[in-house]
Motif scaffolding. Sequence first.
Motif, PDB file in Angstrom:
ATOM      1  N   TRP A 417      -2.943  67.316  18.675  1.00  0.00           N
ATOM      2  CA  TRP A 417      -3.992  67.466  17.669  1.00  0.00           C
ATOM      3  C   TRP A 417      -4.476  68.913  17.593  1.00  0.00           C
ATOM      4  O   TRP A 417      -5.202  69.282  16.666  1.00  0.00           O
ATOM      5  N   THR A 418      -4.084  69.723  18.548  1.00  0.00           N
ATOM      6  CA  THR A 418      -4.530  71.113  18.610  1.00  0.00           C
ATOM      7  C   THR A 418      -3.450  72.037  18.062  1.00  0.00           C
ATOM      8  O   THR A 418      -2.281  71.933  18.460  1.00  0.00           O
ATOM      9  N   ARG A 419      -3.846  72.937  17.187  1.00  0.00           N
ATOM     10  CA  ARG A 419      -2.897  73.877  16.617  1.00  0.00           C
ATOM     11  C   ARG A 419      -2.335  74.776  17.727  1.00  0.00           C
ATOM     12  O   ARG A 419      -3.087  75.376  18.503  1.00  0.00           O
ATOM     13  N   PRO A 420      -1.014  74.885  17.832  1.00  0.00           N
ATOM     14  CA  PRO A 420      -0.443  75.715  18.901  1.00  0.00           C
ATOM     15  C   PRO A 420      -0.715  77.188  18.667  1.00  0.00           C
ATOM     16  O   PRO A 420      -0.810  77.656  17.529  1.00  0.00           O
ATOM     17  N   VAL A 421      -0.830  77.935  19.744  1.00  0.00           N
ATOM     18  CA  VAL A 421      -1.025  79.380  19.673  1.00  0.00           C
ATOM     19  C   VAL A 421       0.323  80.034  19.399  1.00  0.00           C
ATOM     20  O   VAL A 421       1.307  79.786  20.103  1.00  0.00           O
ATOM     21  N   SER A 422       0.383  80.853  18.358  1.00  0.00           N
ATOM     22  CA  SER A 422       1.644  81.472  17.966  1.00  0.00           C
ATOM     23  C   SER A 422       2.086  82.496  18.998  1.00  0.00           C
ATOM     24  O   SER A 422       1.318  83.354  19.436  1.00  0.00           O
ATOM     25  N   THR A 423       3.336  82.390  19.392  1.00  0.00           N
ATOM     26  CA  THR A 423       3.934  83.358  20.319  1.00  0.00           C
ATOM     27  C   THR A 423       5.179  83.982  19.704  1.00  0.00           C
ATOM     28  O   THR A 423       6.117  84.355  20.403  1.00  0.00           O
ATOM     29  N   GLY A 424       5.196  84.061  18.380  1.00  0.00           N
ATOM     30  CA  GLY A 424       6.370  84.571  17.692  1.00  0.00           C
ATOM     31  C   GLY A 424       7.182  83.443  17.108  1.00  0.00           C
ATOM     32  O   GLY A 424       6.737  82.297  17.025  1.00  0.00           O
ATOM     33  N   GLU A 425       8.386  83.745  16.678  1.00  0.00           N
ATOM     34  CA  GLU A 425       9.240  82.740  16.051  1.00  0.00           C
ATOM     35  C   GLU A 425       9.630  81.661  17.054  1.00  0.00           C
ATOM     36  O   GLU A 425       9.946  81.937  18.207  1.00  0.00           O
ATOM     37  N   ALA A 426       9.622  80.419  16.563  1.00  0.00           N
ATOM     38  CA  ALA A 426      10.041  79.291  17.399  1.00  0.00           C
ATOM     39  C   ALA A 426      10.610  78.216  16.489  1.00  0.00           C
ATOM     40  O   ALA A 426      10.147  78.034  15.363  1.00  0.00           O
ATOM     41  N   TRP A 427      11.612  77.552  16.963  1.00  0.00           N
ATOM     42  CA  TRP A 427      12.205  76.495  16.156  1.00  0.00           C
ATOM     43  C   TRP A 427      12.953  75.519  17.065  1.00  0.00           C
ATOM     44  O   TRP A 427      13.253  75.820  18.209  1.00  0.00           O
ATOM     45  N   ASP A 428      13.213  74.360  16.505  1.00  0.00           N
ATOM     46  CA  ASP A 428      14.102  73.382  17.129  1.00  0.00           C
ATOM     47  C   ASP A 428      15.276  73.166  16.196  1.00  0.00           C
ATOM     48  O   ASP A 428      15.155  73.315  14.976  1.00  0.00           O
ATOM     49  N   GLN A 429      16.405  72.758  16.730  1.00  0.00           N
ATOM     50  CA  GLN A 429      17.574  72.550  15.898  1.00  0.00           C
ATOM     51  C   GLN A 429      18.380  71.365  16.414  1.00  0.00           C
ATOM     52  O   GLN A 429      18.244  70.946  17.564  1.00  0.00           O
TER      53      GLN A 429
END
Length: 544
Positions: A417-429
């Motif tokens: 429920w908490t917005r994640p803190v951005s640490t740069g580009e991230a993705w799943d594939q």
Amino acid sequence: MKRINGVLIALVVILAQAALPAAARGQRDAELAKYIRSHYTKFEYRIPMRDGVKLFTAVYVPNDLSKTYPILMTRTPYAVGPYGANRYKEELGPSAAFARDGYIFVYQDVRGRFMSEGTFVNMRPEDAWERGGDAVDESTDTWDTIEWLVHHVKGNNGKVGMWGVSYPGFYTSCGMIHSHPALKAVSPQAPIADWFWDDMHRNGAFNLVLAFDFFSVFGRPRDGLTTTWPKHLEMGTPDAYDFFLGLGPLSNVNERFFHHEIPFWDEVAAHPNYDEFWQSRNILPHLKNIKAAVMIVGGWFDTEDLYGPLATYRAVEKQDPGIDSVLVMGPWRHGGWAWTSGEKLGEESFGFATAKWFRENVELPFFDHYLKGGPATHQPEALVFETGADRWRSFDSWPPPATARPLYLGENGSLSWTRPVSTGEAWDQYVSDPAKPVPYTEEITTGWSATYMTEDQRFAGRRPDVLVYASEPLKEDLTVAGPIEADLWVSTSGGDSDWIVKVIDVQPTEEPKWSNCGHGWGGDEKDKNAGVQRLVRAEAFRGR
């Protein structure tokens, strides 16, 4: 509407009823058929439309003409048989109670189907009132039919109601446009609204299984007036998954099976985008000048037309202010409110006969009130079944006032429920192999599964080409009501892809109990539900 009490999961990528024993059901059905045969007289008419085309219409009139009755009509592309003045339907109206309550029942083959003259057009565009003159569509055909009925059928009280389920629900919606003055009550049930979201497509994703199965029979043109259906296509296997894997590209449908003998299939294939072809068949903008009371009915587990009833309700509320319009959404499969007890569906149990309760306490009183002057129904604006809690809820609007709560996909399959803190580009594939697609159901069937929304979803989440995001266990009950929106940022190495998003309620996991009778596991019902993954909602999205 769903109450959740476990863990939330997001995945990216039979009718069962508690009923009477067969012998008792057969006796009950036979008694109703005898009642209809002895208390009603059947007439068959060819009713002229404004352009001269005549529509085949069967009318069942109560024998007791010491009083008058309202007319209750359905218009259908699925045949009004049995045909012949001496051959009677075994049930009349939306449910068995209507025949004993006393109505004049009317069944009509729509233009171009079975015994009605004219040309059939799938989801015929509703624009005749705008074109004027002798222009026709399903709305004008309904208007002309009602005008003829109230002046030619003896014993009617001058009031008309309409109902229909699925495609007949679409014709019911058409019939309330520019309502005839005699039309007082209308109930579109699981009505098709727009075939780019209902049935044949899901947010633009083509539903090959359902479309192939449906049009292989329904789509074949008739050779003149007829009382019979075309033959069903033999697929050569009981397993649709294997059949469509072996089919190859969509062009093989015509090469191997249809041979360009089904015109609407060719039109569907020629219009993969939401262009004028589909937009003109969207009935929602035309639901105007409605004067009748409207009760829209749908099922939360409807795997065919869930979009239709909700979208129809929104359109009527917006475009026809001031009329009596209400919404009923129950825990039902497609048409389950009409044909089952509604106590169970697939792997889900709802605690009581929800459909039977609806038919007796909502549907019949609705028509009795507006067509016979019966007691006021005091029905809420929205009568909605809350699954999980298994209870009916009443609301002054739908969706009800609620707090939007975003859920965020996170690293390592987390859902928070908490917005994640951005640490740069991230993705799943993941790798999606068209030769091994993710099945939407575990059921082995040649058609479209009617109960897949009740299935345990663990079969999908265990695949390597499905991404799973899970929350921490919920500390208190959560009730989800209204639309769920998925905001995805995606890319594909292919020319197009379908993405499927599922929101799932995970039941608490408990170690199974072992019986002491020497036969291994023997836990109670609670143990059997341990870890079950129940679908809250799922949608497919087409991306190009």
